[in-house]
Write a protein that holds these residues in place. Sequence first.
Motif, short mmCIF file in Angstrom:
data_model
loop_
_atom_site.label_atom_id
_atom_site.label_comp_id
_atom_site.label_asym_id
_atom_site.label_seq_id
_atom_site.Cartn_x
_atom_site.Cartn_y
_atom_site.Cartn_z
N PRO A 1 -21.53 1.06 16.04
CA PRO A 1 -22.48 0.85 17.14
C PRO A 1 -23.22 2.13 17.53
O PRO A 1 -22.68 3.23 17.44
CB PRO A 1 -21.58 0.37 18.29
N VAL B 1 -22.91 -6.56 19.42
CA VAL B 1 -23.33 -7.95 19.47
C VAL B 1 -22.09 -8.83 19.49
O VAL B 1 -21.02 -8.42 19.03
CB VAL B 1 -24.23 -8.27 18.24
N LYS C 1 -23.65 -3.58 26.27
CA LYS C 1 -23.56 -2.12 26.32
C LYS C 1 -22.29 -1.65 27.04
O LYS C 1 -21.88 -0.50 26.87
CB LYS C 1 -24.80 -1.54 26.99
N THR D 1 -27.26 -8.14 23.12
CA THR D 1 -26.22 -7.15 22.88
C THR D 1 -25.53 -6.78 24.19
O THR D 1 -26.05 -7.04 25.27
CB THR D 1 -26.81 -5.88 22.23
N LEU E 1 -29.96 -4.25 15.37
CA LEU E 1 -28.90 -3.59 16.13
C LEU E 1 -29.02 -2.07 16.12
O LEU E 1 -28.40 -1.40 16.94
CB LEU E 1 -27.52 -4.00 15.59
#
Length: 207
Positions: free
Chosen positions: A114, A119, A77, A75, A153
Motif C-alpha cells: 500500500p 482496497v 486510509k 479505498t 491503487l
Amino acid sequence: MDARVNLLNGLPVEAAKPRRPSRAEAEAAVRTLIAWAGDDPSREGLLETPGRVIRAYDEFFAGYEQDAGAVLSKTFKEVGGYDDIVLVRDIPFNSHCEHHMVPFVGKAHIAYLPHDGVVGLSKLARLVEVFARRLQTQENLTAQIVDAINEHLNPRGAAVMLEAEHMCMSMRGVRAHGASTVTHRFTGVFAEDRVEQDRFFAMTGTR
C-alpha cells in the motif's frame, strides 16, 4: 495521433467496432454449430440449447460490461499505519481461451504494498472476475490485473501470479491432462527487490 482509418466505413481504427449481433442471431449461430458438429438442432433435446448457450455466454463474458476502475474505486486510509504486503491467495477463476474458446481454470494470487490506502479484500477477487470473464490468454490476463492495480491503487509495488489448467491442452491436441501453466508479473518494489519476490513466493506457498 493515429490517422489510420477503417477502409470499410472511414472511421478511425480505434473507433471501428463490430456490430453486436442480436440475441436471435446469436442463437441461430449456435444452431449452425450444432449442425456442424453433426447433430440435429431441431431434435427435442437440443431445441432449447441455443437459448441456454447464449444465457451462459451472458455469464461467461460479463467482464466486457464491467469496469476495473469502478471495482477499485473505494479505498480505506485508516489502517493503523499498516504498510506491509496485502495478499489474497488462491482466488479461484475461470476464463475462456481466445484461440479455441474453451475454458481454462485456476487460481490467482494477488499482492500489493500500500501507498495511499487499501482496497476491500473482496475487490481483488472481483477484479480477477472483470478480466477473466472475457476471451483471454493467461499472459494477458496476468498483465491486465496488475496494470489495473497499479493504475487505480498506486501501490509501491504489485505482484500477480496465475496458475491454471487449459482445456485446449487437456481436451484436444496433445491432451496433456493435469498440466499447469504458471504466469506472474512483478512491478514496483516487487520487480526491484528479490527479497520481496521471495516473500511473495513464500506467502503464496509457490516456492
